[in-house]
Design a protein around this motif. Structure first.
Motif, PDB file in Angstrom:
ATOM      1  N   PRO A  90       0.842  -1.196   0.000  1.00 43.22           N
ATOM      2  CA  PRO A  90       0.000   0.000   0.000  1.00 43.22           C
ATOM      3  C   PRO A  90       0.882   1.252   0.000  1.00 43.22           C
ATOM      4  O   PRO A  90       1.888   1.308   0.694  1.00 43.22           O
ATOM      5  CB  PRO A  90      -0.793  -0.119   1.309  1.00 43.22           C
ATOM      6  CG  PRO A  90      -0.770  -1.583   1.634  1.00 43.22           C
ATOM      7  CD  PRO A  90       0.556  -2.084   1.114  1.00 43.22           C
ATOM      8  N   GLY A  91       0.508   2.222  -0.782  1.00 40.28           N
ATOM      9  CA  GLY A  91       1.310   3.437  -0.898  1.00 40.28           C
ATOM     10  C   GLY A  91       2.514   3.262  -1.807  1.00 40.28           C
ATOM     11  O   GLY A  91       3.322   4.169  -1.933  1.00 40.28           O
ATOM     12  N   GLU A  92       2.656   2.092  -2.421  1.00 39.77           N
ATOM     13  CA  GLU A  92       3.736   1.792  -3.369  1.00 39.77           C
ATOM     14  C   GLU A  92       5.123   2.005  -2.787  1.00 39.77           C
ATOM     15  O   GLU A  92       6.072   2.298  -3.498  1.00 39.77           O
ATOM     16  CB  GLU A  92       3.548   2.605  -4.646  1.00 39.77           C
ATOM     17  CG  GLU A  92       2.249   2.294  -5.352  1.00 39.77           C
ATOM     18  CD  GLU A  92       2.056   3.107  -6.616  1.00 39.77           C
ATOM     19  OE1 GLU A  92       2.962   3.856  -7.017  1.00 39.77           O
ATOM     20  OE2 GLU A  92       0.979   2.978  -7.214  1.00 39.77           O
TER      21      GLU A  92
ATOM     22  N   TRP B 167       7.299  -5.376   8.989  1.00 37.88           N
ATOM     23  CA  TRP B 167       6.045  -5.076   8.292  1.00 37.88           C
ATOM     24  C   TRP B 167       5.100  -6.270   8.351  1.00 37.88           C
ATOM     25  O   TRP B 167       3.934  -6.133   8.664  1.00 37.88           O
ATOM     26  CB  TRP B 167       6.340  -4.679   6.845  1.00 37.88           C
ATOM     27  CG  TRP B 167       5.122  -4.352   6.048  1.00 37.88           C
ATOM     28  CD1 TRP B 167       4.423  -3.172   6.073  1.00 37.88           C
ATOM     29  CD2 TRP B 167       4.453  -5.196   5.108  1.00 37.88           C
ATOM     30  NE1 TRP B 167       3.353  -3.244   5.200  1.00 37.88           N
ATOM     31  CE2 TRP B 167       3.353  -4.479   4.602  1.00 37.88           C
ATOM     32  CE3 TRP B 167       4.684  -6.489   4.648  1.00 37.88           C
ATOM     33  CZ2 TRP B 167       2.488  -5.010   3.652  1.00 37.88           C
ATOM     34  CZ3 TRP B 167       3.826  -7.023   3.702  1.00 37.88           C
ATOM     35  CH2 TRP B 167       2.734  -6.279   3.223  1.00 37.88           C
ATOM     36  N   LEU B 168       5.619  -7.471   8.038  1.00 36.12           N
ATOM     37  CA  LEU B 168       4.798  -8.680   8.033  1.00 36.12           C
ATOM     38  C   LEU B 168       4.130  -8.932   9.381  1.00 36.12           C
ATOM     39  O   LEU B 168       2.993  -9.391   9.437  1.00 36.12           O
ATOM     40  CB  LEU B 168       5.654  -9.907   7.704  1.00 36.12           C
ATOM     41  CG  LEU B 168       6.083 -10.121   6.270  1.00 36.12           C
ATOM     42  CD1 LEU B 168       7.190 -11.158   6.198  1.00 36.12           C
ATOM     43  CD2 LEU B 168       4.905 -10.559   5.427  1.00 36.12           C
TER      44      LEU B 168
ATOM     45  N   VAL C 148      -1.983  -2.515   8.833  1.00 33.72           N
ATOM     46  CA  VAL C 148      -2.552  -2.646   7.484  1.00 33.72           C
ATOM     47  C   VAL C 148      -2.124  -3.978   6.865  1.00 33.72           C
ATOM     48  O   VAL C 148      -2.932  -4.673   6.241  1.00 33.72           O
ATOM     49  CB  VAL C 148      -2.145  -1.456   6.595  1.00 33.72           C
ATOM     50  CG1 VAL C 148      -2.575  -1.662   5.158  1.00 33.72           C
ATOM     51  CG2 VAL C 148      -2.749  -0.167   7.143  1.00 33.72           C
ATOM     52  N   ALA C 149      -0.876  -4.350   7.052  1.00 35.25           N
ATOM     53  CA  ALA C 149      -0.399  -5.636   6.529  1.00 35.25           C
ATOM     54  C   ALA C 149      -1.213  -6.782   7.132  1.00 35.25           C
ATOM     55  O   ALA C 149      -1.653  -7.684   6.423  1.00 35.25           O
ATOM     56  CB  ALA C 149       1.084  -5.823   6.839  1.00 35.25           C
ATOM     57  N   ARG C 150      -1.427  -6.727   8.451  1.00 33.51           N
ATOM     58  CA  ARG C 150      -2.120  -7.825   9.143  1.00 33.51           C
ATOM     59  C   ARG C 150      -3.598  -7.909   8.817  1.00 33.51           C
ATOM     60  O   ARG C 150      -4.175  -8.993   8.879  1.00 33.51           O
ATOM     61  CB  ARG C 150      -1.962  -7.676  10.660  1.00 33.51           C
ATOM     62  CG  ARG C 150      -0.549  -7.849  11.135  1.00 33.51           C
ATOM     63  CD  ARG C 150      -0.432  -7.919  12.631  1.00 33.51           C
ATOM     64  NE  ARG C 150      -0.925  -6.754  13.324  1.00 33.51           N
ATOM     65  CZ  ARG C 150      -0.395  -6.274  14.452  1.00 33.51           C
ATOM     66  NH1 ARG C 150       0.645  -6.863  14.992  1.00 33.51           N
ATOM     67  NH2 ARG C 150      -0.914  -5.224  15.033  1.00 33.51           N
TER      68      ARG C 150
ATOM     69  N   PHE D 223      -3.271 -13.296  -0.217  1.00 27.66           N
ATOM     70  CA  PHE D 223      -2.702 -11.948  -0.288  1.00 27.66           C
ATOM     71  C   PHE D 223      -3.659 -11.034  -1.035  1.00 27.66           C
ATOM     72  O   PHE D 223      -4.284 -11.456  -2.011  1.00 27.66           O
ATOM     73  CB  PHE D 223      -1.370 -12.032  -1.049  1.00 27.66           C
ATOM     74  CG  PHE D 223      -0.590 -10.766  -1.127  1.00 27.66           C
ATOM     75  CD1 PHE D 223       0.223 -10.376  -0.089  1.00 27.66           C
ATOM     76  CD2 PHE D 223      -0.658  -9.966  -2.251  1.00 27.66           C
ATOM     77  CE1 PHE D 223       0.964  -9.209  -0.165  1.00 27.66           C
ATOM     78  CE2 PHE D 223       0.070  -8.797  -2.345  1.00 27.66           C
ATOM     79  CZ  PHE D 223       0.887  -8.421  -1.294  1.00 27.66           C
ATOM     80  N   SER D 224      -3.772  -9.803  -0.592  1.00 25.95           N
ATOM     81  CA  SER D 224      -4.588  -8.822  -1.301  1.00 25.95           C
ATOM     82  C   SER D 224      -3.665  -7.788  -1.938  1.00 25.95           C
ATOM     83  O   SER D 224      -3.064  -6.961  -1.254  1.00 25.95           O
ATOM     84  CB  SER D 224      -5.566  -8.135  -0.347  1.00 25.95           C
ATOM     85  OG  SER D 224      -6.354  -7.214  -1.068  1.00 25.95           O
TER      86      SER D 224
END
Length: 144
Positions: A3-5, A14-15, A20-22, A89-90
């Motif tokens: 997200p946000g590139e 992050w994982l 947001v990742a979770r 994954f999304s």
């Protein structure tokens, strides 16, 4: 993919800690993603007690109200072999699908894990605002 590139500075952080990742990106985080990666972190931290970044990350996870209980439950498990596993994954552009994970340990860097992931969408998204509609080409033009 992110997200946000913007790729995260620390992928494991992050994982395991990014809300947001979770909740939005790593689908089924608690039952699929966390059990796949938490034992790898625990193993790395046990093998490298002199690395402050690993100790800091493990401490932050244990103090996190979401990740902490999951880590206590999943991290002591044997390190899973999830090379080739498909994890839900999304994708921010292509929507829901799966990442096929390929793991490697470079010969020149024992203990380092390299993960290459291939995304496969569950179903293609249709862009209703697309402007690249095919235009028929006329091949039998008059020659006047």
């Amino acid at each position: 993919m992110f997200p946000g590139e913007q790729a995260p500075t620390n992928m494991m952080r992050w994982l395991l800690l990014d809300p947001v990742a979770r909740t939005e990106v790593l689908l089924q985080w608690e039952t699929r993603w966390a059990p796949a990666v938490m034992p790898h972190l625990r193993h790395a931290a046990d093998l490298n007690p002199q690395v402050p970044a690993l100790a800091d990350l493990e401490r932050d996870i244990l103090n996190d109200p979401v990740a902490g209980p999951v880590y206590r439950r999943c991290a002591p498990a044997p390190v899973p072999h999830f090379d080739g596993e498909e994890l839900p994954f999304s994708h921010p552009v292509h929507g829901p699908g799966h990442l096929i994970n390929c793991l490697a340990e470079p010969v020149s860097s024992p203990g380092v894990r390299l993960m290459i992931a291939f995304f496969t969408a569950d179903s293609p998204r249709v862009d209703v605002h697309a402007t690249n509609v095919p235009i028929p080409v006329r091949t039998n033009m008059p020659t006047s």
